[in-house]
Design a protein around this motif. Sequence first.
Motif, PDB file in Angstrom:
ATOM      1  N   ASP A  98       1.336   7.382  -6.292  1.00 38.73           N
ATOM      2  CA  ASP A  98       0.315   8.429  -6.435  1.00 38.73           C
ATOM      3  C   ASP A  98       0.920   9.805  -6.191  1.00 38.73           C
ATOM      4  O   ASP A  98       0.627  10.767  -6.909  1.00 38.73           O
ATOM      5  N   TRP A 133       0.828  -1.207   0.000  1.00 41.09           N
ATOM      6  CA  TRP A 133       0.000   0.000   0.000  1.00 41.09           C
ATOM      7  C   TRP A 133       0.860   1.254   0.000  1.00 41.09           C
ATOM      8  O   TRP A 133       0.503   2.261  -0.619  1.00 41.09           O
ATOM      9  N   TYR A 149      -5.820   1.915  -0.784  1.00 38.70           N
ATOM     10  CA  TYR A 149      -4.663   2.036  -1.676  1.00 38.70           C
ATOM     11  C   TYR A 149      -4.386   0.712  -2.395  1.00 38.70           C
ATOM     12  O   TYR A 149      -4.071   0.701  -3.595  1.00 38.70           O
ATOM     13  N   MET A 172      -7.596  10.161  -0.607  1.00 36.20           N
ATOM     14  CA  MET A 172      -8.115   8.805  -0.421  1.00 36.20           C
ATOM     15  C   MET A 172      -9.142   8.777   0.704  1.00 36.20           C
ATOM     16  O   MET A 172     -10.168   8.091   0.615  1.00 36.20           O
ATOM     17  N   LEU A 174       0.938   4.327  -2.602  1.00 40.30           N
ATOM     18  CA  LEU A 174       0.865   5.713  -2.110  1.00 40.30           C
ATOM     19  C   LEU A 174       1.997   6.547  -2.707  1.00 40.30           C
ATOM     20  O   LEU A 174       1.764   7.658  -3.223  1.00 40.30           O
TER      21      LEU A 174
END
Length: 290
Positions: free
Chosen positions: A28, A21, A145, A43, A25
Amino acid sequence: MGFASVEEIETRAKEQECQLWETILHDDMTERQVDRLESIGKMSSMYLAMKDANESYDKDLKSQSGLSGGDGEKMMEEVRKMQNLTGEFVGTVMANALKMGESNACMKRIVAAPTAGACGVLPAVLITYEQFHKVPEAKMLEGMYIAAGVGQVIAERACIAGAQGGCQAEIGSASAMAAGGVVHLSGGSAKEIANAAALALKNLLGLACDPVAGLVEVPCVKRNVMGAVNALTSADLTSAGIFSKIPPDEVIDAMRSIGRSMSEDIRETGKGGLAGTPTGVEIRERMAGG
C-alpha cells in the motif's frame, strides 16, 4: 495494492521475512506513495468509521421502502435474553451484521467492504471480535490489512461487483476477507489465513445477486449475516487443521468462471431469483406505483 494472487502475498512475505499484513502494508505504501504512518492512519480511519456506523445504529429508523430497519435490535434482544441457539458471540456478530446492512439501506454512512451491499460482514466479525477479546486497535488494523489484501486479489483475479459476478462476488468476497482477517487476529498462520479465505469463498460459490425491486435490502441485508457467520465457521475449520482441497487462487478463479456463466437475471438486475418470485414482483410493482 498490486497482488495478482494470494500465493504472491505469501511468497513476498517470506522474502521480506515479515507477516502477511506487513507485506500488504508495504505494498500500500508503494502503490499510493505514502509512508507507514499515513498508510496506517488511513486504515485506522476506515476501521473507526466502521465502529462509528455500528455504534450510531438507530433501531427506530426505517428505509424509504419500508423493507429494512429494526432487525438488528431484534437480534440483539434475543442475545440479551440468551434465547439464541448460537450463543452470545455469534449472536452479536449476527446483530452487528444486520445493523450495518440496515444502516446502508437507510442511507447512513457505512464503509464498503468491499461493496456497500456487503458492508456488514467484515465489521460485524472484526468489531465483535475486538469487543469480546479486548484486542488493541493496532492489532485490529493488522486484521484489516489482511482483509484488504484478500479483497484486492479477488478484485484483481475475479470481481467484487454483483452486476458482474453475482452475490458470490459481494458477500462471498466479504466473507473471505473477514475469515482471513479474524484468523490472523486469533494467531493463525499464513497458511491458515489463506485457507480460511478459500473456504469462506468456496462455501458461497454460485450465490445469485437477486435484489427484490432492485434495492440493496432483500435478501442483501440478511445475507450479510450469513457471510459473517460463514467467515467464523471457515476460521474455526482452519484452526482445527481442516484446509481447502482447492488452493485459494483457484477458488477465486472458479468464482470468476461461475460469475461469467451466470444468467443476467441473477446479476443485480432485479429480474430473477427472489426478485422474480410472486412476492418479489408484487413488492417491485408496489414500489413502482408508490
